[in-house]
Design a protein around this motif. Structure first.
Motif, PDB file in Angstrom:
ATOM      1  N   SER A 251     -46.186  41.742 117.303  1.00 27.39           N
ATOM      2  CA  SER A 251     -45.072  41.853 116.344  1.00 27.39           C
ATOM      3  C   SER A 251     -43.741  42.036 117.073  1.00 27.39           C
ATOM      4  N   ARG A 252     -43.597  41.410 118.233  1.00 24.96           N
ATOM      5  CA  ARG A 252     -42.472  41.695 119.135  1.00 24.96           C
ATOM      6  C   ARG A 252     -41.092  41.441 118.524  1.00 24.96           C
ATOM      7  N   MET A 253     -40.992  40.562 117.540  1.00 23.06           N
ATOM      8  CA  MET A 253     -39.700  40.292 116.918  1.00 23.06           C
ATOM      9  C   MET A 253     -39.596  40.890 115.511  1.00 23.06           C
ATOM     10  N   MET A 254     -40.402  41.903 115.271  1.00 20.50           N
ATOM     11  CA  MET A 254     -40.385  42.576 113.975  1.00 20.50           C
ATOM     12  C   MET A 254     -39.872  43.998 114.169  1.00 20.50           C
ATOM     13  N   THR A 255     -38.743  44.310 113.562  1.00 18.58           N
ATOM     14  CA  THR A 255     -38.199  45.663 113.661  1.00 18.58           C
ATOM     15  C   THR A 255     -37.338  45.964 112.437  1.00 18.58           C
ATOM     16  N   GLY A 256     -37.213  47.241 112.126  1.00 20.91           N
ATOM     17  CA  GLY A 256     -36.411  47.659 110.978  1.00 20.91           C
ATOM     18  C   GLY A 256     -37.044  47.325 109.641  1.00 20.91           C
TER      19      GLY A 256
ATOM     20  N   THR B 265     -35.657  54.708 109.810  1.00 23.04           N
ATOM     21  CA  THR B 265     -36.281  53.667 110.625  1.00 23.04           C
ATOM     22  C   THR B 265     -35.346  52.486 110.816  1.00 23.04           C
ATOM     23  N   ARG B 266     -34.690  52.068 109.761  1.00 21.78           N
ATOM     24  CA  ARG B 266     -33.785  50.917 109.852  1.00 21.78           C
ATOM     25  C   ARG B 266     -32.582  51.225 110.748  1.00 21.78           C
ATOM     26  N   SER B 267     -32.032  52.426 110.613  1.00 21.66           N
ATOM     27  CA  SER B 267     -30.861  52.779 111.418  1.00 21.66           C
ATOM     28  C   SER B 267     -31.211  52.914 112.898  1.00 21.66           C
ATOM     29  N   LEU B 268     -32.345  53.537 113.192  1.00 28.46           N
ATOM     30  CA  LEU B 268     -32.752  53.671 114.594  1.00 28.46           C
ATOM     31  C   LEU B 268     -33.120  52.314 115.191  1.00 28.46           C
ATOM     32  N   ALA B 269     -33.702  51.437 114.374  1.00 25.30           N
ATOM     33  CA  ALA B 269     -34.021  50.088 114.860  1.00 25.30           C
ATOM     34  C   ALA B 269     -32.747  49.360 115.278  1.00 25.30           C
ATOM     35  N   ARG B 270     -31.692  49.538 114.504  1.00 23.67           N
ATOM     36  CA  ARG B 270     -30.416  48.903 114.826  1.00 23.67           C
ATOM     37  C   ARG B 270     -29.818  49.506 116.093  1.00 23.67           C
TER      38      ARG B 270
ATOM     39  N   PHE C 159     -31.269  51.155 118.612  1.00 28.27           N
ATOM     40  CA  PHE C 159     -32.000  51.064 119.885  1.00 28.27           C
ATOM     41  C   PHE C 159     -32.678  49.719 120.111  1.00 28.27           C
ATOM     42  N   GLY C 160     -32.387  48.746 119.235  1.00 22.23           N
ATOM     43  CA  GLY C 160     -32.867  47.391 119.470  1.00 22.23           C
ATOM     44  C   GLY C 160     -32.410  46.816 120.797  1.00 22.23           C
ATOM     45  N   PRO C 161     -31.146  47.049 121.225  1.00 23.06           N
ATOM     46  CA  PRO C 161     -30.703  46.534 122.521  1.00 23.06           C
ATOM     47  C   PRO C 161     -31.500  47.093 123.704  1.00 23.06           C
ATOM     48  N   ASP C 162     -32.217  48.190 123.490  1.00 28.35           N
ATOM     49  CA  ASP C 162     -33.059  48.765 124.539  1.00 28.35           C
ATOM     50  C   ASP C 162     -34.502  48.287 124.431  1.00 28.35           C
ATOM     51  N   ASN C 163     -34.727  47.279 123.579  1.00 28.77           N
ATOM     52  CA  ASN C 163     -36.067  46.718 123.383  1.00 28.77           C
ATOM     53  C   ASN C 163     -37.023  47.739 122.765  1.00 28.77           C
ATOM     54  N   ILE C 164     -36.492  48.615 121.923  1.00 21.30           N
ATOM     55  CA  ILE C 164     -37.312  49.588 121.197  1.00 21.30           C
ATOM     56  C   ILE C 164     -37.374  49.154 119.735  1.00 21.30           C
ATOM     57  N   ARG C 165     -38.580  48.945 119.268  1.00 22.97           N
ATOM     58  CA  ARG C 165     -38.778  48.483 117.894  1.00 22.97           C
ATOM     59  C   ARG C 165     -39.239  49.645 117.020  1.00 22.97           C
ATOM     60  N   LEU C 166     -38.691  49.741 115.834  1.00 24.79           N
ATOM     61  CA  LEU C 166     -39.110  50.752 114.862  1.00 24.79           C
ATOM     62  C   LEU C 166     -39.424  50.083 113.530  1.00 24.79           C
TER      63      LEU C 166
END
Length: 257
Positions: free
Chosen positions: A238-243, A171-176, A178-185
């Motif tokens: 939770s738009r600014m919550m990822t990883g 989850t943390r690696s994918l968040a990093r 694909f974060g530039p694509d506005n995809i949160r994990l």
């Protein structure tokens, strides 16, 4: 009458849930339908009765696609079917899991592969399948279910706890990535939720009392506690919550640490 939060941006969202026809998964399907989302889910058992129940309750039926999630081609095909029916999937909830108990010294390669194919591999390949559509749609949210069992160092199901730990790392690696694509994990790690399965197999009075003693909050978890957290992670609230890994466990991990 008990009321719950409404997440307005989830209305008409295209949602895909693995294992969405029973236990916590069924509660998730119910919860997203209650927000006005378009829900598709996969499962191995016939869910036609549950689909009819949800249609009567919400005035809209979820799309049920029979699927064994260990069959990667079938899983990714089901995701394609859901996107065709409801539009690009913008919310993925990887919920399906199997926590069959086992002794570490009895595990052979076949069992290990079977367990991790359900509890880890399927999570990755579901993410892989939805990400291109999320990118095209301008973003999305993925919630990967883990468990506090690995945080506590629980014994008795090593293949399951190993997969749980892998889920949080993935989850943390994918968040990093694909974060530039506005995809949160984000990962969601529930404690002991008293589903019908848990009550039937393991929730004897002594075990329940011992677990409650570990919790800061002295109430047992129910499905709705997990649904509320999932809706939050799926919504723009939770738009600014990822990883992140969010533990919903009544405070067990806090005490264990």
């Amino acid at each position: 009458m008990t009321t719950y939060a409404t997440f307005h941006d989830l209305k008409d969202a295209s949602v895909f849930i693995t294992g969405g026809g029973s236990g916590i998964g069924a509660a998730l399907t119910d919860g997203f339908l209650g927000q006005g989302a378009k829900v598709a889910f996969v499962g191995r058992s016939d869910a036609s009765g549950f689909v009819a129940e949800m249609a009567a309750k919400h005035g809209a039926a979820p799309l049920f696609i029979p699927c064994n999630i260990t069959d990667t081609a079938a899983l990714q095909s089901a995701i394609g079917q859901a996107a065709e029916a409801h539009g690009p999937i913008t919310v993925l909830v990887n919920n399906a899991a199997n926590d069959k108990r086992h002794s570490a010294l009895d595990v052979d390669q076949e069992f290990w592969d079977w367990s991790t194919s359900i509890n880890l591999d399927a999570y990755f390949f579901a993410c892989q399948a939805v990400i291109p559509g999320m990118k095209a749609a301008g973003g999305g949210a993925i919630v990967n279910f883990s468990s506090i069992s690995y945080m506590m160092g629980n014994a008795g199901y090593i293949a399951y706890t190993t997969s749980n730990a892998g889920i949080t790392g993935m989850t943390r690696s994918l968040a990093r990535e694909f974060g530039p694509d506005n995809i949160r994990l984000n990962a969601l790690a529930p404690g002991w939720v008293l589903t019908d399965k848990q009550k039937e197999l393991w929730a004897d009075p002594a075990s329940l009392a011992a677990h409650l003693d570990k919790q800061c909050l002295k109430e047992h978890l129910v499905e709705q506690d997990v649904v509320d957290a999932t809706l939050f992670l799926a919504s723009n609230t939770s738009r600014m919550m990822t990883g992140q890994t969010l533990a919903v466990d009544g405070g067990v991990v806090t005490v264990a640490a």
